[in-house]
Design a protein around this motif. Structure first.
Motif, PDB file in Angstrom:
ATOM      1  N   GLU A  38       0.921  -1.398   0.078  1.00 21.33           N
ATOM      2  CA  GLU A  38       0.075   0.076   0.028  1.00 21.33           C
ATOM      3  C   GLU A  38       0.733   1.230   0.144  1.00 21.33           C
ATOM      4  N   PRO A  39       0.277   2.205  -0.661  1.00 21.50           N
ATOM      5  CA  PRO A  39       1.205   3.717  -0.787  1.00 21.50           C
ATOM      6  C   PRO A  39       1.579   3.975   0.879  1.00 21.50           C
ATOM      7  N   ILE A  40       2.578   4.712   0.707  1.00 20.63           N
ATOM      8  CA  ILE A  40       3.227   5.340   1.939  1.00 20.63           C
ATOM      9  C   ILE A  40       3.154   6.888   1.753  1.00 20.63           C
ATOM     10  N   GLN A  41       2.832   7.494   2.782  1.00 17.42           N
ATOM     11  CA  GLN A  41       2.797   9.090   2.874  1.00 17.42           C
ATOM     12  C   GLN A  41       4.045   9.481   3.455  1.00 17.42           C
ATOM     13  N   TYR A  42       5.202   9.575   2.311  1.00 15.35           N
ATOM     14  CA  TYR A  42       6.569   9.699   2.759  1.00 15.35           C
ATOM     15  C   TYR A  42       6.871  11.090   3.451  1.00 15.35           C
ATOM     16  N   LEU A  43       6.439  12.173   3.170  1.00 14.84           N
ATOM     17  CA  LEU A  43       6.737  13.496   4.001  1.00 14.84           C
ATOM     18  C   LEU A  43       5.864  13.736   5.179  1.00 14.84           C
ATOM     19  N   LEU A  44       4.921  12.630   5.494  1.00 13.95           N
ATOM     20  CA  LEU A  44       4.269  12.672   6.740  1.00 13.95           C
ATOM     21  C   LEU A  44       4.680  11.325   7.652  1.00 13.95           C
ATOM     22  N   ASP A  45       5.605  10.955   7.203  1.00 12.47           N
ATOM     23  CA  ASP A  45       6.283   9.753   7.986  1.00 12.47           C
ATOM     24  C   ASP A  45       7.302   9.920   8.430  1.00 12.47           C
ATOM     25  N   PRO A  46       7.593   9.878   9.911  1.00 18.63           N
ATOM     26  CA  PRO A  46       8.915  10.179  10.638  1.00 18.63           C
ATOM     27  C   PRO A  46      10.001   9.482  10.125  1.00 18.63           C
ATOM     28  N   VAL A  47       9.746   8.256   9.803  1.00 19.63           N
ATOM     29  CA  VAL A  47      10.967   7.408   9.051  1.00 19.63           C
ATOM     30  C   VAL A  47      11.521   8.077   8.019  1.00 19.63           C
ATOM     31  N   TRP A  48      10.146   8.147   7.054  1.00 19.84           N
ATOM     32  CA  TRP A  48      10.853   8.534   5.483  1.00 19.84           C
ATOM     33  C   TRP A  48      11.013  10.045   5.243  1.00 19.84           C
ATOM     34  N   ALA A  49      10.544  10.831   5.978  1.00 20.06           N
ATOM     35  CA  ALA A  49      10.532  12.364   5.378  1.00 20.06           C
ATOM     36  C   ALA A  49      12.200  12.943   5.349  1.00 20.06           C
ATOM     37  N   LEU A  50      12.936  12.537   6.414  1.00 21.10           N
ATOM     38  CA  LEU A  50      14.352  13.026   6.378  1.00 21.10           C
ATOM     39  C   LEU A  50      14.908  12.397   4.860  1.00 21.10           C
ATOM     40  N   PRO A  51      14.977  11.139   4.873  1.00 22.94           N
ATOM     41  CA  PRO A  51      15.468  10.474   3.620  1.00 22.94           C
ATOM     42  C   PRO A  51      14.900  11.205   2.195  1.00 22.94           C
ATOM     43  N   ALA A  52      13.723  11.439   2.437  1.00 24.29           N
ATOM     44  CA  ALA A  52      12.948  12.124   1.085  1.00 24.29           C
ATOM     45  C   ALA A  52      13.415  13.537   1.002  1.00 24.29           C
ATOM     46  N   LEU A  53      13.859  14.248   2.021  1.00 21.59           N
ATOM     47  CA  LEU A  53      14.438  15.599   1.549  1.00 21.59           C
ATOM     48  C   LEU A  53      15.989  15.420   1.522  1.00 21.59           C
ATOM     49  N   ILE A  54      16.783  14.431   1.805  1.00 19.71           N
ATOM     50  CA  ILE A  54      18.114  14.208   1.430  1.00 19.71           C
ATOM     51  C   ILE A  54      18.222  13.902  -0.114  1.00 19.71           C
ATOM     52  N   LEU A  55      17.143  13.095  -0.714  1.00 19.28           N
ATOM     53  CA  LEU A  55      17.143  12.754  -1.893  1.00 19.28           C
ATOM     54  C   LEU A  55      16.958  14.125  -2.761  1.00 19.28           C
ATOM     55  N   VAL A  56      15.965  14.863  -2.328  1.00 21.87           N
ATOM     56  CA  VAL A  56      15.578  16.049  -3.133  1.00 21.87           C
ATOM     57  C   VAL A  56      16.827  16.904  -3.341  1.00 21.87           C
ATOM     58  N   GLU A  57      17.226  17.304  -2.225  1.00 20.93           N
ATOM     59  CA  GLU A  57      18.522  18.195  -2.054  1.00 20.93           C
ATOM     60  C   GLU A  57      19.859  17.696  -2.764  1.00 20.93           C
ATOM     61  N   GLY A  58      19.954  16.405  -2.767  1.00 18.66           N
ATOM     62  CA  GLY A  58      21.188  15.667  -3.582  1.00 18.66           C
ATOM     63  C   GLY A  58      20.779  15.874  -5.042  1.00 18.66           C
ATOM     64  N   TRP A  59      19.484  15.680  -5.384  1.00 10.75           N
ATOM     65  CA  TRP A  59      19.294  15.710  -7.063  1.00 10.75           C
ATOM     66  C   TRP A  59      19.252  17.060  -7.318  1.00 10.75           C
ATOM     67  N   LYS A  60      18.848  18.138  -6.644  1.00 12.40           N
ATOM     68  CA  LYS A  60      19.053  19.538  -6.926  1.00 12.40           C
ATOM     69  C   LYS A  60      20.213  19.823  -7.054  1.00 12.40           C
ATOM     70  N   ASN A  61      21.523  19.819  -6.175  1.00 15.45           N
ATOM     71  CA  ASN A  61      22.603  20.214  -6.103  1.00 15.45           C
ATOM     72  C   ASN A  61      23.790  19.421  -6.874  1.00 15.45           C
ATOM     73  N   MET A  62      23.643  18.096  -7.268  1.00 16.96           N
ATOM     74  CA  MET A  62      24.537  17.428  -7.561  1.00 16.96           C
ATOM     75  C   MET A  62      25.296  17.857  -8.914  1.00 16.96           C
ATOM     76  N   GLY A  63      24.685  18.458  -9.757  1.00 16.14           N
ATOM     77  CA  GLY A  63      25.311  19.231 -10.806  1.00 16.14           C
ATOM     78  C   GLY A  63      26.545  20.075 -10.688  1.00 16.14           C
ATOM     79  N   VAL A  64      26.118  20.905  -9.659  1.00 20.35           N
ATOM     80  CA  VAL A  64      27.275  21.809  -9.069  1.00 20.35           C
ATOM     81  C   VAL A  64      28.419  21.218  -8.687  1.00 20.35           C
ATOM     82  N   TYR A  65      28.386  19.847  -8.091  1.00 18.17           N
ATOM     83  CA  TYR A  65      29.546  19.582  -7.550  1.00 18.17           C
ATOM     84  C   TYR A  65      30.249  18.529  -8.724  1.00 18.17           C
TER      85      TYR A  65
END
Length: 301
Positions: free
Chosen positions: A153-180
């Motif tokens: 069943e689907p997961i509410q990633y940004l409302l789940d204390p376990v998955w919220a921080l990994p989701a932000l890590i993925l977004v921040e990394g995807w956004k800035n990887m090109g700079v590095y």
């Protein structure tokens, strides 16, 4: 014999001895107005009780004592460090082999460079809003994982204390990887091609060339990438503000957002300045540690 150039310069009409010192003045003014003055003001406010309206009241070290007993501060610090550890492979490790790839003369490589750098020039707010839909309960991630049978069943990633921080890590990394990746690309283009040709003649494969030539010569650029990653991670704000506001249950509360919250939601400017000073000291310590480690490797020790 006098230098011809110096004689010619000394005879320029209207030139004065102080003329060269005038050129840095605009930069120094900007530095003073937008960095030095705010930094000194924040340092002063960190020892006061100030709500942004009433005059500051000097309280000594009370704000720093409060930090020691503030559970939310320690939660924000822990989340920021976890955020940094999670971003490390995305911003420091993975961009290096990607830079090696795009440094090759391959068909369509310029288009690949442009596409990979495109997230960098996209607004972080727009990126965060788009990823909100990706991580939604009916979003692309859940659609793929449930479609392949990985999730029941689907997961509410940004409302789940376990998955919220990994989701932000993925977004921040995807956004800035090109700079590095571009930082590494600039470093790779300074390495003489003769070294790789000699290594090939000696029978070194791609892994050995990467390990024995590329990585050692890229240490200064890796040091820059590590320092930038630390600054990005410890001061992350926009991603948290748009996607989670520090929730759920403070699972994504980080120091950058916590300082803003204390200053502009609770109007405790003095305490926010104290936390900002602690963050500033922490970043300096981490940067110095990084310098010591990477300079030793660069010198061959």
């Amino acid at each position: 014999m006098k230098d011809v150039k110096s004689v010619a310069v000394s005879r320029i009409p209207g030139q004065r001895w102080y003329t060269p010192y005038l050129f840095p003045i605009p930069a120094l003014v900007l530095f003073g107005v937008f960095f030095a003055w705010p930094a000194v003001t924040a340092l002063q406010l960190s020892f006061t009780d100030y709500d942004g309206v009433s005059p500051p009241v000097f309280t000594g070290l009370d704000n720093f004592v409060k930090i020691l007993d503030d559970g939310r501060f320690w939660t924000a610090l822990r989340n920021s460090l976890v955020f940094l550890v999670g971003l490390f492979p995305l911003l420091v490790v993975i961009p290096l082999p990607l830079a090696v790839l795009i440094n090759q003369k391959l068909p369509g490589i310029k288009t690949f460079r442009m596409l990979y750098y495109l997230p960098v020039v996209t607004s972080m707010v727009a990126v965060a809003v788009a990823w909100n839909y990706v991580f939604h309960q009916q979003g692309v991630v859940n659609w793929l994982l449930t479609g392949f049978g990985i999730l029941d069943e689907p997961i509410q990633y940004l409302l789940d204390p376990v998955w919220a921080l990994p989701a932000l890590i993925l977004v921040e990394g995807w956004k800035n990887m090109g700079v590095y990746m571009m930082i590494y690309l600039a470093g790779l283009q300074t390495i003489p091609s003769d070294l790789y040709e000699a290594a090939k003649i000696d029978g070194a494969n791609a892994w050995h060339r990467m390990r024995r030539i590329t990585v050692p010569l890229m240490v200064p650029y890796i040091a820059v990438a590590i320092t930038m990653a630390m600054l990005d991670a410890m001061q992350a704000f926009t991603t948290v503000f748009v996607m989670t506001q520090g929730g759920p249950q403070d699972a994504t509360l980080m120091l950058g957002y916590y300082i803003w919250s204390e200053a502009f939601e609770k109007y405790d400017m003095g305490y926010a300045s104290a936390v900002g000073l602690v963050l500033w000291i922490l970043l300096i310590v981490m940067a110095l540690l990084n310098y010591r480690l990477t300079s030793g490797k660069k010198d061959g020790r």
